[in-house]
Design a protein around this motif. Structure first.
Motif, PDB file in Angstrom:
ATOM      1  N   ALA A  15      28.544 -38.491 -46.129  1.00  0.00           N
ATOM      2  CA  ALA A  15      28.290 -37.655 -47.147  1.00  0.00           C
ATOM      3  C   ALA A  15      28.586 -37.921 -48.382  1.00  0.00           C
ATOM      4  CB  ALA A  15      29.031 -36.213 -46.824  1.00  0.00           C
ATOM      5  N   TYR A  16      29.818 -38.720 -48.554  1.00  0.00           N
ATOM      6  CA  TYR A  16      29.900 -39.519 -49.823  1.00  0.00           C
ATOM      7  C   TYR A  16      28.840 -40.360 -50.436  1.00  0.00           C
ATOM      8  CZ  TYR A  16      34.501 -37.480 -51.548  1.00  0.00           C
ATOM      9  OH  TYR A  16      35.450 -36.685 -51.862  1.00  0.00           O
ATOM     10  N   LEU A  56      24.439 -41.654 -53.830  1.00  0.00           N
ATOM     11  CA  LEU A  56      23.019 -42.142 -53.897  1.00  0.00           C
ATOM     12  C   LEU A  56      22.336 -40.746 -54.832  1.00  0.00           C
ATOM     13  CD1 LEU A  56      22.356 -43.962 -50.848  1.00  0.00           C
ATOM     14  CD2 LEU A  56      22.838 -45.083 -53.003  1.00  0.00           C
ATOM     15  N   ALA A  57      22.686 -39.786 -54.437  1.00  0.00           N
ATOM     16  CA  ALA A  57      22.082 -38.521 -54.992  1.00  0.00           C
ATOM     17  C   ALA A  57      22.550 -38.366 -56.475  1.00  0.00           C
ATOM     18  CB  ALA A  57      22.455 -37.324 -54.180  1.00  0.00           C
ATOM     19  N   VAL A  58      23.582 -38.617 -56.754  1.00  0.00           N
ATOM     20  CA  VAL A  58      24.145 -38.858 -58.335  1.00  0.00           C
ATOM     21  C   VAL A  58      23.365 -39.919 -58.872  1.00  0.00           C
ATOM     22  CG1 VAL A  58      26.160 -39.253 -59.757  1.00  0.00           C
ATOM     23  CG2 VAL A  58      26.409 -37.688 -57.912  1.00  0.00           C
ATOM     24  N   SER A  59      23.264 -40.978 -58.179  1.00  0.00           N
ATOM     25  CA  SER A  59      22.737 -42.043 -58.956  1.00  0.00           C
ATOM     26  C   SER A  59      21.011 -41.893 -59.183  1.00  0.00           C
ATOM     27  CB  SER A  59      22.491 -43.521 -58.042  1.00  0.00           C
ATOM     28  OG  SER A  59      23.968 -43.676 -57.777  1.00  0.00           O
ATOM     29  N   THR A  60      20.609 -41.188 -58.414  1.00  0.00           N
ATOM     30  CA  THR A  60      19.212 -40.748 -58.461  1.00  0.00           C
ATOM     31  C   THR A  60      19.052 -39.668 -59.455  1.00  0.00           C
ATOM     32  OG1 THR A  60      18.693 -41.173 -55.935  1.00  0.00           O
ATOM     33  CG2 THR A  60      17.040 -39.743 -57.251  1.00  0.00           C
ATOM     34  N   LEU A  61      19.820 -38.776 -59.651  1.00  0.00           N
ATOM     35  CA  LEU A  61      19.893 -38.043 -60.655  1.00  0.00           C
ATOM     36  C   LEU A  61      19.909 -38.681 -61.788  1.00  0.00           C
ATOM     37  CD1 LEU A  61      19.808 -34.814 -61.596  1.00  0.00           C
ATOM     38  CD2 LEU A  61      22.439 -34.870 -61.188  1.00  0.00           C
ATOM     39  N   ALA A  62      21.165 -39.544 -61.933  1.00  0.00           N
ATOM     40  CA  ALA A  62      20.955 -40.286 -63.116  1.00  0.00           C
ATOM     41  C   ALA A  62      19.802 -41.182 -63.718  1.00  0.00           C
ATOM     42  CB  ALA A  62      22.351 -41.365 -63.076  1.00  0.00           C
TER      43      ALA A  62
END
Length: 641
Positions: free
Chosen positions: A611-612, A617-623
């Motif tokens: 999950a982390y 990766l989700a935060v990186s994608t959003l960034a």
């Protein structure tokens, strides 16, 4: 442009040139240096306690007839191999602990042996061992010293307890032996009391008979006393009367003698007269024959003459008989006279004896009365004696039965059983530590925590060189997900290299054994990928601030992961951090995989890390998506690291 190409380009960028290559190698070695060196330094510190100097002050002066317990404890401590012991004085020990020459000191006082043996005098006091520590030297040394002293105390307590229990059991054996002797004596007493009861009953019966006899004796002696008193009264004139009797008997005897002599003369004359008649008969017969009478006539005449002299013959016989009777009467009178003389001579003594007998009979009567009274008292006494001996018999039988019954309840053991029992009483509890899994050493116990920290630190330092997101790809308008993964893969690849080196050195050179080496290695790789994804997301989204946040997260996980003490010992306010941050799950998973514990919680640990990983990766994608829009702050950032 694919994520793999973006990753390859980033790796080319950071390895272009000799110095960058060295920098990459250094970054790959950081987790190895942190994790392996720390675990190597703390692999088994307890095996090197003998290098820690400690002061031993032995002041025990012992006690009479007792082994010096302080010296025994001192030898045991010195031979234990724990710490580097130095026997010094109290002053040197105190000075050495203050100055750091000794990590701590242990003092065995002068009355230590006396205190341990004081319970035998029923004046109990504890033996006091003083441990002086100085946390300025080292805090853990004091803790270890306290544990050592605790073990010494338990050992001494066990030994003293065993000795006391042994004496206690020996006392029980003595009590058993003496009670057995008492039981045997009680048996004999019961037998003797039974015989005494029978004898007392017989004595009581005999005493009743004796009392009856004494009463009869008293009656008889009273009658005897009365009779003798009467006899004394009647015989008080006996001496004078017997004297008169003796004198009269003498006179009678003299007269009888004279009469007998006269009678004898008459008898002699009568005899002679009868003899003359016989001769006359013969002369007459001869003359008749001479005169010519016939024989018949002669015989007829002789017959007539015989008839005529018949009365004379009868008278002669009577005279002769009377003479003999007179002689006998004279003899009897003589004997009576002699007896009367003797009676007269003895009657004074007889009268005196009767008087004395009467007096004695009076005393006898009084004594017999007292005897009868005493016998009646004795009857009461023998009755009480019979009752008492009966009670004694019953009581001694109860005593015998009670002692024999109690004998079976008194502990009585042989030497071997007594020793084993004394040891059990002295040390009644044995701890059997059974562990499902064992780390094996202090370093192995810390390995899950420091391997996790090393992978986080390794991931953290990678982004000192690696750019989270490719500016070129962002400018080219690539998919944010491809840009994010492309920025994460170089860090993940270098993280894999870090884990390979770290895990290899820790399990081979340092000597931390892994129960499930492949699974542990894979889990650590996955943890590294997760940590790189988290730090990649922070750096990508927050920029330079993300590095600071990564350091903050390191600190928070350092205090909340429960890598040294159980996480339950944390302050309550830190519980949410332990549950929320990934480091605790890495530590938990590595423990189960390194030590061989249950795999039940490992699945949860993997899911949390996954999950982390996805979240990072989700935060990186959003960034990446956000950074595709150019702003003034992006062109001219306020802070650049």
């Amino acid at each position: 442009m694919t994520a793999l190409r973006l990753a390859r380009n980033e790796l080319r960028r950071i390895t272009a040139g000799k110095l960058p290559k060295l920098a990459v190698i250094a970054l790959v070695l950081v987790p190895l240096l942190y994790g392996s060196l720390y675990l190597f330094a703390n692999h088994d510190p307890y095996s090197r306690l003998e290098n820690i100097p400690a002061a031993l002050v032995m002041q025990d002066q012992g006690a009479p007839n007792t082994e010096n317990a302080g010296e025994k404890v001192a030898r045991k401590i010195e031979e234990s191999g724990a710490f580097q012991w130095h026997r010094v004085s109290a002053e040197d020990a105190d000075k050495g602990v203050r100055n750091g020459d000794y990590s701590f000191s242990m003092t065995i006082p002068a009355d230590f042996t006396q205190a341990l043996s004081s319970s035998g005098d029923f004046k109990p006091r504890q033996g006091l061992i003083t441990v002086s520590t100085n946390d300025a030297n080292n805090y853990l040394v004091g803790t270890i010293a306290d544990k050592l002293v605790g073990e010494v105390r338990k050992s001494i307590a066990s030994e003293v307890g065993t000795t006391a229990a042994d004496k206690f059991l020996v006392g029980f054996n003595t009590i058993f032996s003496k009670t057995q002797e008492a039981a045997n004596g009680a048996t004999k007493l019961a037998d003797g009391a039974g015989q005494a009861k029978d004898g007392a009953a017989q004595l009581n019966d005999g005493q009743h008979k004796l009392a009856d006899g004494a009463s009869q004796l008293a009656s008889g002696t009273h009658e005897l006393s009365t009779g003798l008193n009467t006899l004394r009264d009647k015989t008080k004139d006996l001496p004078s009367q017997t004297r008169k009797l003796a004198d009269g008997a003498a006179q009678v005897a003299a007269g009888d003698a004279q009469v007998a002599a006269a009678g004898q003369k008459v008898a002699d004359v009568a005899g002679q007269f009868v003899g003359g008649l016989d001769q006359l008969n013969g002369d007459i017969a001869a003359k008749l024959r001479a005169a010519g009478f016939t024989e018949d006539q002669v015989q007829h005449v002789m017959t007539v003459l015989g008839q005529a002299r018949g009365p004379i013959d009868d008278a002669n016989g009577k005279v002769q008989a009377a003479s003999q009777q007179l002689n006998k009467l004279a003899d009897g009178a003589k004997q009576v006279s002699d007896g009367a003389s003797q009676l007269a001579a003895a009657s004074p003594a007889l009268a005196d004896g009767i008087s004395k007998a009467a007096t004695g009979a009076g005393k006898l009567d009084s004594g017999a009365s007292q005897l009868a009274s005493g016998e009646r008292t004795a009857v009461d006494g023998t009755g009480k004696l019979a009752d008492g001996t009966r009670q004694l018999s019953d009581g001694s039988a109860q005593l015998r039965d009670g002692l024999n019954q109690g004998l079976g309840q008194i502990p009585h053991t042989d030497d071997q059983t007594r020793d084993a029992t004394a040891k059990t009483i002295g040390n009644p509890v044995a701890v059997n530590t059974v562990g499902d899994v064992r780390a094996g050493s202090y370093g192995a116990g810390l390995a899950p925590f420091f391997l996790g920290l090393a992978t986080w630190i390794g991931a953290f330092v990678l982004f000192l060189l690696i750019k989270p997101l490719s500016t070129r790809a962002l400018a080219a308008g690539r998919l944010p997900l491809s840009v994010a993964i492309g920025g994460w893969l170089p860090a993940a690849g270098l993280g894999l290299a870090q884990v390979v080196l770290l895990f290899s050195v820790v399990t081979t050179v340092v000597g931390i054994d892994a129960h499930r080496p492949v699974a542990a290695f894979a889990f650590l790789v996955f943890a590294s990928m997760t940590f790189t994804a988290i730090l990649h997301g922070l750096n990508a989204f927050f920029g330079a601030v993300g590095k600071f946040l990564g350091l903050v997260l390191l600190i928070l996980q350092l205090i909340s992961a429960g890598g040294t003490f159980p996480w339950q010992t944390l302050p309550d306010v830190l519980y949410p951090l332990h549950a929320a941050l990934p480091m605790g799950y890495v530590v938990d998973g590595m423990r189960h995989l390194l030590y061989g514990g249950s795999m039940a919680s490992v699945g949860t640990d993997v899911l949390v890390l996954a999950a982390y990983l996805a979240g990072g990766l989700a935060v990186s994608t959003l960034a990446a998506r956000r950074q595709q829009v150019w702003t003034v702050s992006k062109l001219r950032p306020e802070l650049v690291l």
